[in-house]
Motif scaffolding. Structure first.
Motif, mmCIF file in Angstrom:
data_model
loop_
_atom_site.group_PDB
_atom_site.id
_atom_site.type_symbol
_atom_site.label_atom_id
_atom_site.label_comp_id
_atom_site.label_asym_id
_atom_site.label_seq_id
_atom_site.Cartn_x
_atom_site.Cartn_y
_atom_site.Cartn_z
ATOM 1 N N PRO A 152 17.276 1.985 -8.494
ATOM 2 C CA PRO A 152 16.447 2.671 -9.302
ATOM 3 C C PRO A 152 15.298 1.885 -10.001
ATOM 4 C CG PRO A 152 18.667 3.134 -9.918
ATOM 5 C CD PRO A 152 18.581 2.118 -8.732
ATOM 6 N N GLU A 153 15.657 0.606 -10.290
ATOM 7 C CA GLU A 153 14.502 -0.302 -10.797
ATOM 8 C C GLU A 153 13.483 -0.861 -9.865
ATOM 9 O OE1 GLU A 153 18.171 -2.980 -9.738
ATOM 10 O OE2 GLU A 153 17.824 -0.893 -10.645
ATOM 11 N N ASP A 154 13.427 -0.280 -8.737
ATOM 12 C CA ASP A 154 12.626 -0.613 -7.554
ATOM 13 C C ASP A 154 11.548 0.085 -7.609
ATOM 14 O OD1 ASP A 154 13.938 -2.833 -6.506
ATOM 15 O OD2 ASP A 154 15.232 -1.462 -5.062
ATOM 16 N N TRP A 155 11.715 1.540 -8.418
ATOM 17 C CA TRP A 155 10.720 2.468 -8.072
ATOM 18 C C TRP A 155 9.106 2.113 -8.601
ATOM 19 C CZ3 TRP A 155 7.440 5.016 -11.811
ATOM 20 C CH2 TRP A 155 6.646 6.013 -11.049
ATOM 21 N N ALA A 156 9.296 1.310 -9.681
ATOM 22 C CA ALA A 156 7.676 1.016 -10.264
ATOM 23 C C ALA A 156 7.014 0.213 -9.333
ATOM 24 C CB ALA A 156 7.986 0.253 -11.694
ATOM 25 N N ALA A 157 7.578 -0.841 -8.624
ATOM 26 C CA ALA A 157 6.999 -1.677 -7.916
ATOM 27 C C ALA A 157 6.494 -0.823 -6.569
ATOM 28 C CB ALA A 157 7.590 -2.895 -7.663
ATOM 29 N N PHE A 158 7.497 -0.028 -5.992
ATOM 30 C CA PHE A 158 7.070 0.748 -4.796
ATOM 31 C C PHE A 158 6.014 1.676 -5.043
ATOM 32 C CE2 PHE A 158 7.727 4.951 -2.570
ATOM 33 C CZ PHE A 158 7.705 4.430 -1.514
ATOM 34 N N HIS A 159 6.156 2.302 -6.162
ATOM 35 C CA HIS A 159 4.975 3.204 -6.448
ATOM 36 C C HIS A 159 3.697 2.721 -6.645
ATOM 37 C CE1 HIS A 159 3.931 7.387 -7.747
ATOM 38 N NE2 HIS A 159 3.335 7.032 -8.756
ATOM 39 N N ALA A 160 3.589 1.620 -7.427
ATOM 40 C CA ALA A 160 2.342 0.878 -7.635
ATOM 41 C C ALA A 160 1.723 0.446 -5.944
ATOM 42 C CB ALA A 160 2.544 -0.359 -8.601
ATOM 43 N N GLU A 161 2.657 -0.461 -5.320
ATOM 44 C CA GLU A 161 2.436 -0.944 -4.157
ATOM 45 C C GLU A 161 1.949 -0.031 -2.995
ATOM 46 O OE1 GLU A 161 3.779 -4.260 -1.002
ATOM 47 O OE2 GLU A 161 4.925 -4.032 -2.847
ATOM 48 N N HIS A 162 2.641 1.215 -2.909
ATOM 49 C CA HIS A 162 2.716 1.967 -1.855
ATOM 50 C C HIS A 162 2.168 3.418 -1.993
ATOM 51 C CE1 HIS A 162 4.843 -0.910 0.888
ATOM 52 N NE2 HIS A 162 5.592 -1.065 -0.248
ATOM 53 N N ARG A 163 1.874 3.869 -3.131
ATOM 54 C CA ARG A 163 1.422 5.099 -3.682
ATOM 55 C C ARG A 163 0.198 4.999 -4.399
ATOM 56 N NH1 ARG A 163 4.060 5.507 -0.090
ATOM 57 N NH2 ARG A 163 5.935 6.947 0.269
ATOM 58 N N LEU A 164 0.010 3.983 -5.460
ATOM 59 C CA LEU A 164 -1.265 4.060 -6.088
ATOM 60 C C LEU A 164 -2.182 3.073 -5.561
ATOM 61 C CD1 LEU A 164 0.270 4.205 -9.783
ATOM 62 C CD2 LEU A 164 -0.365 5.972 -8.200
ATOM 63 N N LEU A 165 -2.000 1.901 -5.505
ATOM 64 C CA LEU A 165 -3.042 0.796 -5.102
ATOM 65 C C LEU A 165 -3.697 1.155 -3.518
ATOM 66 C CD1 LEU A 165 -1.362 -2.414 -6.342
ATOM 67 C CD2 LEU A 165 -3.512 -1.019 -7.298
ATOM 68 N N PRO A 166 -2.708 1.591 -2.516
ATOM 69 C CA PRO A 166 -3.569 1.913 -1.310
ATOM 70 C C PRO A 166 -4.585 3.020 -1.536
ATOM 71 C CG PRO A 166 -1.484 1.636 -1.075
ATOM 72 C CD PRO A 166 -1.401 1.633 -2.161
ATOM 73 N N PHE A 167 -4.436 4.067 -2.223
ATOM 74 C CA PHE A 167 -5.362 5.068 -2.067
ATOM 75 C C PHE A 167 -6.633 4.596 -3.239
ATOM 76 C CE2 PHE A 167 -1.465 7.062 -0.781
ATOM 77 C CZ PHE A 167 -1.643 7.273 0.363
ATOM 78 N N LEU A 168 -6.150 4.115 -3.970
ATOM 79 C CA LEU A 168 -7.128 3.523 -5.208
ATOM 80 C C LEU A 168 -8.277 2.703 -4.187
ATOM 81 C CD1 LEU A 168 -8.445 2.847 -7.902
ATOM 82 C CD2 LEU A 168 -6.866 1.135 -8.052
ATOM 83 N N ARG A 169 -7.834 1.781 -3.569
ATOM 84 C CA ARG A 169 -8.584 0.896 -2.615
ATOM 85 C C ARG A 169 -9.511 1.815 -1.906
ATOM 86 N NH1 ARG A 169 -3.292 -2.440 -1.860
ATOM 87 N NH2 ARG A 169 -3.463 -3.995 -3.509
ATOM 88 N N GLN A 170 -8.752 2.826 -1.206
ATOM 89 C CA GLN A 170 -9.526 3.410 -0.246
ATOM 90 C C GLN A 170 -10.779 4.160 -0.854
ATOM 91 O OE1 GLN A 170 -7.459 5.776 2.686
ATOM 92 N NE2 GLN A 170 -8.978 7.109 3.129
ATOM 93 N N ALA A 171 -10.262 4.852 -2.184
ATOM 94 C CA ALA A 171 -11.145 5.695 -2.709
ATOM 95 C C ALA A 171 -12.334 4.782 -3.389
ATOM 96 C CB ALA A 171 -10.568 6.310 -3.981
ATOM 97 N N ALA A 172 -12.034 3.532 -3.799
ATOM 98 C CA ALA A 172 -12.980 2.643 -4.421
ATOM 99 C C ALA A 172 -13.768 2.340 -3.159
ATOM 100 C CB ALA A 172 -12.450 1.545 -5.051
ATOM 101 N N GLY A 173 -13.499 1.893 -2.198
ATOM 102 C CA GLY A 173 -14.230 1.241 -1.299
ATOM 103 C C GLY A 173 -15.163 2.630 -0.560
ATOM 104 N N ASP A 174 -14.719 3.783 -0.809
ATOM 105 C CA ASP A 174 -15.738 4.899 -0.430
ATOM 106 C C ASP A 174 -16.895 5.298 -1.539
ATOM 107 O OD1 ASP A 174 -14.357 5.006 2.046
ATOM 108 O OD2 ASP A 174 -12.900 6.459 1.706
ATOM 109 N N GLY A 175 -16.732 4.583 -2.469
ATOM 110 C CA GLY A 175 -17.616 4.888 -3.637
ATOM 111 C C GLY A 175 -17.153 5.886 -4.472
ATOM 112 N N ALA A 176 -16.056 6.599 -4.297
ATOM 113 C CA ALA A 176 -15.420 7.681 -5.284
ATOM 114 C C ALA A 176 -14.837 7.288 -6.517
ATOM 115 C CB ALA A 176 -14.238 8.334 -4.472
ATOM 116 N N MET A 177 -14.779 6.035 -6.847
ATOM 117 C CA MET A 177 -14.152 5.463 -8.046
ATOM 118 C C MET A 177 -15.156 4.771 -8.783
ATOM 119 S SD MET A 177 -10.829 6.701 -8.222
ATOM 120 C CE MET A 177 -10.081 5.589 -9.534
ATOM 121 N N ALA A 178 -15.560 4.841 -10.088
ATOM 122 C CA ALA A 178 -16.241 4.090 -10.624
ATOM 123 C C ALA A 178 -15.557 2.927 -11.138
ATOM 124 C CB ALA A 178 -16.922 4.987 -11.923
#
Length: 303
Positions: A152-178
């Motif tokens: 149960p305590e693994d969720w936060a790290a998993f969610h940040a590393e594998h669900r939020l940051l990869p798509f944040l980096r892609q969107a930011a790299g494509d100019g879709a994020m300020a």
């Protein structure tokens, strides 16, 4: 995934031949079916066949794309909780399902769906993430290189590393994020263990539960389609269903919460909407990057 509508890559040409080959019978002529933003979809009702089928195609689909969807449908159906269309056939570029006749989103159908979702979310998953390849739209779902985390305590790290940051980096790299929106999401990832609520074990979730993936049916029982089935937090399914709006949403939630109350869920809706908003920013750009930034700041303000 939710539109804007984007023309499917496979087109209708050749779909009937592909479906006929997969089913071993004449599938008939394809009649276009709308609603998706990635694939081209059609109804086919071959002469003398056992009934209509639904098929969708995507030219040059990623490896495992339709196999993952078929596996997810079978997995959800195997729980005996929610209803899904029967998988009839699948190959690299095509998926064929039984045809479900659409119907009105009645109160009774919505309430049944709410109870069934609650039952689904009581099914434990072996670990966080999908058992095999997974996709949201055309984008693969990142997974750990080693054994998937399961505590149960693994969720936060998993969610940040594998669900939020990869798509944040892609969107930011494509100019879709300020830049300010990028910083807000990064701050959420830093504080996730504090703002996520009490740790919970992984549950089986649909994983892409926007309203377009809920098919209200003429027979009175809603079907779930196009899953990204995986071990996840049940709040993610409910938050995404609310994100783009769903017919009879108050009744769905009320019925769900009668069976499976989730204390504090309302305060975490923005947090759980952040992942699908980042995926949409990576896929479609537009206003989704700004919406992700707003969701991140709301999640931080409610912490």
């Amino acid at each position: 995934m939710n539109p804007p509508a984007v023309a499917g890559g496979g087109g209708l040409a050749g779909l009937a031949a592909d479906v006929s080959a997969l089913l071993g019978r004449d599938a008939g002529d394809p009649v276009p079916v709308g609603g998706g933003s990635i694939c081209t979809a059609a109804r086919l009702d071959g002469p003398g066949g056992p009934g209509a089928v639904f098929a969708k195609t995507l030219h040059d689909a990623p490896d495992g794309f339709f196999a993952a969807e078929a596996a997810g449908l079978r997995l959800l159906g195997s729980t005996g909780t929610v209803a899904v269309p029967q998988v009839l056939a699948a190959d690299r570029n095509t998926l064929v399902l039984e045809w479900i006749e659409p119907g009105p989103a009645t109160p009774s159908q919505a309430e049944r769906l709410g109870r069934e979702l609650a039952a689904l979310h009581d099914v434990r998953a072996a670990a966080w993430g999908p058992a095999g390849p997974g996709f949201l739209g055309r984008l693969p779902l990142p997974s750990p290189t080693g054994p998937p985390p399961a505590a149960p305590e693994d969720w936060a790290a998993f969610h940040a590393e594998h669900r939020l940051l990869p798509f944040l980096r892609q969107a930011a790299g494509d100019g879709a994020m300020a830049p300010a929106d990028v910083r807000s999401v990064e701050r959420v990832c830093e504080l996730l263990p504090r703002i996520a609520g009490a740790p919970r074990p992984p549950a089986l979730i649909h994983g892409d539960l926007w309203s377009g993936n809920v098919l209200f049916a003429a027979d009175g029982r809603a079907r779930l389609v196009d899953p990204a089935a995986q071990g996840g937090d049940p709040e993610a399914d409910l938050a995404m269903l609310e994100l783009f709006g769903c017919p009879q949403m108050p009744r769905i939630l009320a019925a769900y919460e009668e069976v499976r109350p989730v204390p504090g869920r309302r305060e975490r809706v923005a947090l759980h909407q952040l992942h699908p908003l980042l995926v949409h920013a990576a896929l479609f750009g537009g206003h989704y990057g700004a919406a992700a930034g707003r969701a991140a700041r709301e999640a931080l303000s409610r912490a």
